[in-house]
Design an enzyme around this catalytic site. Structure first.
Site, PDB file in Angstrom:
ATOM      1  CB  CYS A 118     -41.866   0.730 -40.348  1.00 18.52           C
ATOM      2  SG  CYS A 118     -41.810  -0.561 -38.954  1.00 18.52           S
ATOM      3  CB  CYS A 121     -42.360   0.463 -34.325  1.00 21.00           C
ATOM      4  SG  CYS A 121     -42.103  -1.247 -35.218  1.00 21.00           S
ATOM      5  CB  SER A 122     -39.837   3.645 -35.560  1.00 15.43           C
ATOM      6  OG  SER A 122     -39.312   3.253 -34.367  1.00 15.43           O
ATOM      7  CB  CYS A 123     -38.289  -0.644 -39.585  1.00  7.83           C
ATOM      8  SG  CYS A 123     -39.201  -2.578 -38.611  1.00  7.83           S
TER       9      CYS A 123
END
Lengths: 219, 116
Positions: A118, A121-123
């Protein structure tokens, strides 16, 4: 047991400094606390809802994803449904999706290797894998996975031959991805549960293959 | 030829008129460009892909809430079609060092795509 080094009891012997807040909270930490307290104060959410969501996330671990992968390895019909609609197939196994995200399952083959990232961000496929590893959230991984995926993979010890296509899926909004790794050789006689025990988190992110079971000869 | 007359895999009864936006504008195989807009605000289209061209690989169903609007509390509940788009690594990075077939996949909302 009593630790003579610093005289407290907490079940392990190695000395360490007391665990606590060591530096003043940073900008975003203060913002998060203020935002959360405002939401609670205005009655938008309650402390129970926050605690409950932590419990939800704590109940999700890579063992769930491993179960999904092992089922796909032994059940061709399930595999077909999983690749057609990842979310529905996971729900079929009793893994709930607590948000509006979709799940696309990416199958590694002899000619295609998938990697997930991602960049924004941090999906991450939290419903089936739990919280992402710290390195997955680092800017270095997020940037380099889409710029030089082969170099990043090699740093994980995974060298992909040039005749194998690399597909990097950048997860940005609604879709989460899960890599369906290749079933290792030498596992023909193994049952579903033993197969699941071979499948690691990193293999489902796509940074390593699933290793053949230790002590078995790979043909 | 109206390629939007029938959604893939569904046959409409004669006389049925679909609402604007009800069916996806793009189909798998369509060549598209990811728009190079730079609006202010929360837009989940990574900057490194803006202006790049690719191919629609799939329409992701069902249509999903437009999170760019939702982020501001505007128009929450409006759904938009979005697509799995394939972009070649050599398109994104002209000096990409790996094989030409290496590629990137990303989900892009319809509002960020145009036909090439």
């Amino acid at each position: 047991m009593t630790d003579p080094e610093h005289g407290h009891q907490h079940g392990h012997a190695h000395p360490h400094a007391p665990i606590g807040q060591e530096s003043p909270p940073g900008y975003y930490e203060i913002m998060e606390t203020a935002f959360r307290e405002l939401l609670v104060e205005r009655g938008m959410i309650g402390p129970d809802e926050i605690r409950r969501q932590i419990e939800v996330l704590d109940s999700r671990t890579p063992a769930l994803g491993a179960k999904v992968v092992a089922r796909a390895w032994v059940d061709a019909e399930f595999r077909r449904r999983l690749l057609a609609d990842g979310r529905a197939a996971c729900e079929e196994l009793g893994i709930s999706f607590y948000d509006d995200t979709r799940l696309i399952v990416l199958e590694n083959t002899a000619t295609v290797h998938n990697l997930i990232v991602c960049t924004l961000c941090s999906c991450y496929p939290r419903p089936v894998l739990g919280l992402p590893p710290d390195w997955y959230k680092l800017k270095a991984y997020r940037a380099r996975a889409v710029v030089e995926p082969r170099v990043v993979l090699a740093e994980f010890g995974t060298v992909i031959p040039d005749d194998v296509e690399i597909r990097v899926s950048d997860s940005t909004a609604m879709v989460r991805y899960l890599v369906l790794p290749r079933r290792p050789d030498g596992t023909e006689g193994m049952d579903e549960e033993s197969l699941a025990s071979l499948v690691t988190r990193d293999a489902m992110i796509g940074v390593v293959p699933v290793a053949a079971p230790a002590g078995r000869m790979v043909q | 030829m109206n390629r939007q007359a029938e959604p893939a895999g569904t046959a409409l009864l004669p006389g049925i008129v679909m609402a604007l936006g009800e069916e996806p504008v793009f189909r798998p195989g369509d060549l598209v460009r990811i728009l190079a807009r730079s609006p202010i605000g929360h837009y989940r289209v990574p900057a490194y892909l803006r202006g790049k061209t690719g191919t629609v690989e799939a329409v992701i169903e069902p249509a999903a809430i437009d999170n760019e609007q939702e982020a501001y509390g505007r128009n929450a509940g409006a759904k938009r079609h979005y697509y799995r788009v394939a972009v070649a690594m050599t398109e994104v990075w002209p000096d990409y060092a790996g094989p030409e077939k290496d590629g990137l996949r990303i989900e892009i909302y319809e509002t960020w795509l145009e036909r090439t």
